[in-house]
Design an enzyme around this catalytic site. Structure first.
Site, PDB file in Angstrom:
ATOM      1  CG  ASP A  64      13.075  29.010 -32.997  1.00 22.78           C
ATOM      2  OD1 ASP A  64      13.478  30.185 -33.067  1.00 22.78           O
ATOM      3  OD2 ASP A  64      13.570  28.078 -33.642  1.00 22.78           O
TER       4      ASP A  64
ATOM      5  CB  CYS B 233       4.656  -0.300   1.474  1.00 21.81           C
ATOM      6  SG  CYS B 233       3.654  -1.511   2.341  1.00 21.81           S
TER       7      CYS B 233
ATOM      8  CB  CYS C 168      -0.926   0.009   1.207  1.00 21.51           C
ATOM      9  SG  CYS C 168      -0.040   0.196   2.767  1.00 21.51           S
TER      10      CYS C 168
END
Length: 804
Positions: A500, A20, A17
């Site tokens: 650009d 952890c 989970c």
């Protein structure tokens, strides 16, 4: 990054989970020498930056194991040549074991074999072979020995076996439980199923063999002063099991006449949780489909020339400089340069262009593209992790493993979630036992179990990473590479897009369009002298002039003198004549009268062309013009961005007239022209100072500072490597539509994350009170908990179906 700071990615197993993942993250970040560590629950991966002078990968792996988890490794066998004695094998073994990422290396002199266990995220087979070769020996991977079994697939098979075993044992208990309800009392139940000792016999293997993983996980978590899902499951099921065991023993003494047992509660809970984990693992496996697809594009083998002979070798063994033979219809194994032959190459996997590209000797080719019709000999230039495809895979993996800022909320909640839930469960028990049903221990226990089981931080922990994985993976399929979760999150906030001009809005390859010659000169002499003068220049505009003149079949001469004058033009001497080609200022400096040419020059510039004046021996001789045409997709893409409510601006070093002409063709209203390369970043800062979130899109080296300064830097993938390095997103296909696609994917992903977080939080906010109030049986709470995690992952996987 300093010389000693390195990065590694470790595959971690055993997490259940979000708590952890948070615990591992905290543990690693406390290690001396670790600069940063992030753990992704959905990918089961960690990304770690560390100082190699202070800490080694093995120390990091050991810390992960100390925290109660494991690191997934790979194993390969190599044939070693050149060993003569035990000192040789010892030297190779020692050398390999010093490599960062090697878990264990054993070298057998008699068998001339090395068995190496290594971290596949930190090292490749090629790295190991190179190390052996650097030590003065030869190494070749043994065919079919590398363990390439997906650890997740192994885990799925393991959980599947556990579920089947658990379901078989739990079924009689479930059967007995169902018959307890008044509306199901008609169901026949064998008498033995109601026997407490038979129920104990069935429930015990489920509790301690199948559920053993929860006890182990809970012990390791508590040992490290933390709490995770395993703690909740272990507490809830243990309460049901041991209370039932106590009642069974009490029934022997005759002090209890009727026994209401809860063996089925613990057994069915564990079975349902295992089933939920099985579904979750399968769904998470699907979230890495993008990486699998990209890896599937690679060739598996290559035919190389070695020792005057052709031999087929695994892709991992190709080295720089190898000459590779590629037949029609075959994939090009690595990035290289054609040294013999010509063909058309299908580069659609990289560029998205369906039309094959003609290639001849001297041209470069990209690994994983397809040779359509001619036989080619290609020299390997980039192999292994350096190839374009490997770099793409790396970017996608890093993006999938990174954390988006939106995940911080989930991390904070999951860090304190389990202790709060345990407290709420105990409070629920107390209220039921002393207030609602005074003295009714089984009733209060059932409510405690339901609260413990329904509250699980899994859904909360999976909410963000699974969406990031799915979103970034799907984007990669469209040629959009997000470098991290934070960029994927930021992109949807963009309000202004700065483009650009050269190579971004335009094709970036100017062509000669106009030649005007004064009456005193012949066109042939004029173009010969101008072309010969420009031949010495490396400037793209000069190359366009030379190419255009060569296409007229005119032979060019060599200059005896040549001078490039930055920002003005060139000066050359050919056949004793002084040639000047360049700007108005160049002509003015050399006192060349150009009054008659200015109106023509203005007209060319208004048409979006770059005009250059030429003089021969101090006399004005004519004008040449080149133009960089806009990409065929630019106008439609810019209109699409504008419809999305974005302000589109073009930035360029070109003069105002040329810039305005290109902008008009592309449908751009705002133009910033005559900007020096270093000035582009300043212009971005000015826009940001106005409160705008700015995306800069460019392809050249001179765009790199602006890309780095912008809120989001997007590099056109057909451009310079340095631009892509500075950018947050790489648009592989070079099509401006990819900008809108990137913003669209960002919006979709963030919306998906918010849905996941809402439902994960809402689920727990609603689920805990419902369980505490007694409206959920423990087994229903277990089913709901399993479903919550699966539903979050499945919702994230919807991103893999997004269409542009």
């Amino acid at each position: 990054m300093t010389q000693n700071v390195k990065e590694t990615n470790l595959q971690i197993s055993g997490m259940t989970c979000a708590a952890c993942a948070t615990r591992i993250e905290k543990g690693l970040n406390k290690l001396a020498g670790v600069e940063s560590a992030t753990v992704n629950l959905a990918l089961e991966k960690s990304a770690i930056k560390y100082d190699s002078s202070q800490i080694k990968v093995e120390d990091i792996e050991n810390k992960i194991r100390d925290l109660g988890y494991d690191v997934v490794t790979e194993k390969a066998e190599f044939d070693i040549t050149g060993m003569t004695c035990a000192a040789c094998s010892a030297r190779i073994e020692k050398g390999l074991n010093k490599l960062d990422g090697i878990v264990k290396a054993n070298v057998n002199l008699a068998l001339e074999k090395a068995t190496v266990e290594f971290n596949g995220s930190a090292l490749s087979v090629n790295d190991i072979i190179k190390k052996v070769e650097n030590l003065g020996y030869g190494a070749q991977i043994k065919k079919d020995t590398k363990e390439a079994v997906d650890h997740r697939q192994k885990e799925i098979e393991k959980q599947k076996r556990k579920f089947i075993f658990s379901a078989i044992l739990s079924l009689p208990l479930l059967w007995a439980m169902v018959s307890h309800f008044s509306f199901t009392s008609f169901i026949w139940v064998p008498d033995i199923f109601m026997n407490p000792w038979f129920q104990l016999l069935l429930a015990t293997p489920v509790q301690f063999i199948i559920g053993g993983q929860f006890y182990i996980g809970a012990y390791k978590a508590l040992k490290n002063k933390s709490a995770n899902m395993d703690v909740l499951v272990a507490l809830g099921t243990s309460a049901a099991y041991f209370y039932s065991l106590y009642l069974s023993i009490m029934s022997l003494s005759g002090s209890l006449h009727t026994v209401e047992l809860y063996y089925e509660t613990s057994a069915v809970l564990i079975t349902l949780i295992i089933l939920g984990k099985l579904f979750e693992a399968k769904a998470k496996g699907r979230s890495s489909e993008a990486i699998k697809k990209l890896m599937g594009l690679q060739a598996k083998t290559a035919v190389v020339e070695r020792g005057g002979m052709e031999q087929e070798i695994p892709l991992e063994e190709v080295i720089v400089g190898d000459i590779i033979h590629i037949k029609p219809g075959e994939k090009i194994p690595v990035d290289g340069r054609i040294i013999e032959g010509q063909s058309t190459i299908d580069e659609s996997m990289l560029t998205g262009e369906s039309v094959p590209v003609d290639k001849k000797a001297g041209d470069e080719v990209i690994g994983a593209t397809i040779n359509k019709n001619g036989f080619l000999k290609v020299e390997a230039i980039k192999v292994g992790r350096d190839t374009a495809l490997a770099q793409i895979i790396k970017v996608v993996e890093e993006a999938q493993g990174s954390k988006a800022p939106i995940q911080r909320l989930a991390d904070k909640i999951s860090g304190v979630f389990v202790p709060i839930v345990v407290g709420l469960a105990v409070l629920t028990f107390i209220i039921w036992y002393f207030v609602i049903s005074p003295g009714d221990f089984p009733e209060a226990l059932e409510k405690l179990i339901a609260v413990l089981v329904i509250a699980c931080p899994c859904a909360l922990g999976l909410a963000t990473p699974t969406s990031i994985m799915a979103g970034s993976g799907r984007s990669a399929e469209f040629g959009i590479l997000f470098k991290g979760g934070e960029h994927l999150e930021m992109t949807h906030r963009i309000s202004t897009v700065v483009l650009d001009k050269t190579g971004t809005v335009t094709n970036g390859t100017p062509v000669l369009t106009d030649i005007f010659v004064e009456k005193n000169f012949t066109e042939n002499d004029f173009v010969t002298l101008v072309g010969s003068a420009e031949k010495q220049s490396e400037h793209p505009l000069a190359q366009a002039i030379v190419q255009g003149i060569k296409e007229k079949g005119i032979a060019l001469k060599n200059a005896t003198e040549f001078e490039a004058i930055p920002g003005f033009g060139i000066r050359a001497v050919i056949d004793g004549k002084e040639i000047l080609v360049g700007t108005r200022k160049l002509m003015s400096q050399h006192n060349v009268p150009i009054a008659n040419a200015l109106s023509k020059m203005d007209g060319l510039e208004r048409a979006g062309k770059t005009a250059m004046l030429a003089a021969i021996n101090g006399q004005f001789a004519g004008t040449v013009a080149v133009a960089d045409t806009i990409k065929i997709t630019s106008k439609a893409a810019i209109r699409r961005l504008q419809k999305m409510g974005l302000d589109v601006i073009m930035i360029t070093g070109d003069n105002q007239k040329t810039a305005m002409a290109i902008a008009e063709q592309a449908g751009i209203e705002h133009v910033i022209a005559e900007v020096l390369p270093e000035g582009k970043a300043e212009e971005i800062k000015k826009l940001q100072a106005q409160g705008k979130k700015v995306a800069m899109v460019g392809d050249g080296i001179n765009d790199a500072p602006a890309l780095a300064v912008a809120d989001i830097g997007m590099a056109i993938g057909t451009g310079a490597d340095v631009a892509m390095e500075a950018a947050d997103i790489t648009l592989i296909r070079g099509d401006l539509n990819s900008i809108a696609d990137a913003i669209f994917m960002s919006k979709k992903t963030i919306a998906n994350i918010k849905q996941n977080l809402f439902w994960a939080l809402a689920y727990n906010s609603l689920g805990i009170p419902v369980a505490a109030l007694g409206f959920l049986a423990p087994w229903l709470a277990g089913a709901a908990m399993a479903f919550s995690s699966v539903s979050v992952v499945l919702n994230a996987l919807r991103l893999q179906k997004v269409k542009l």
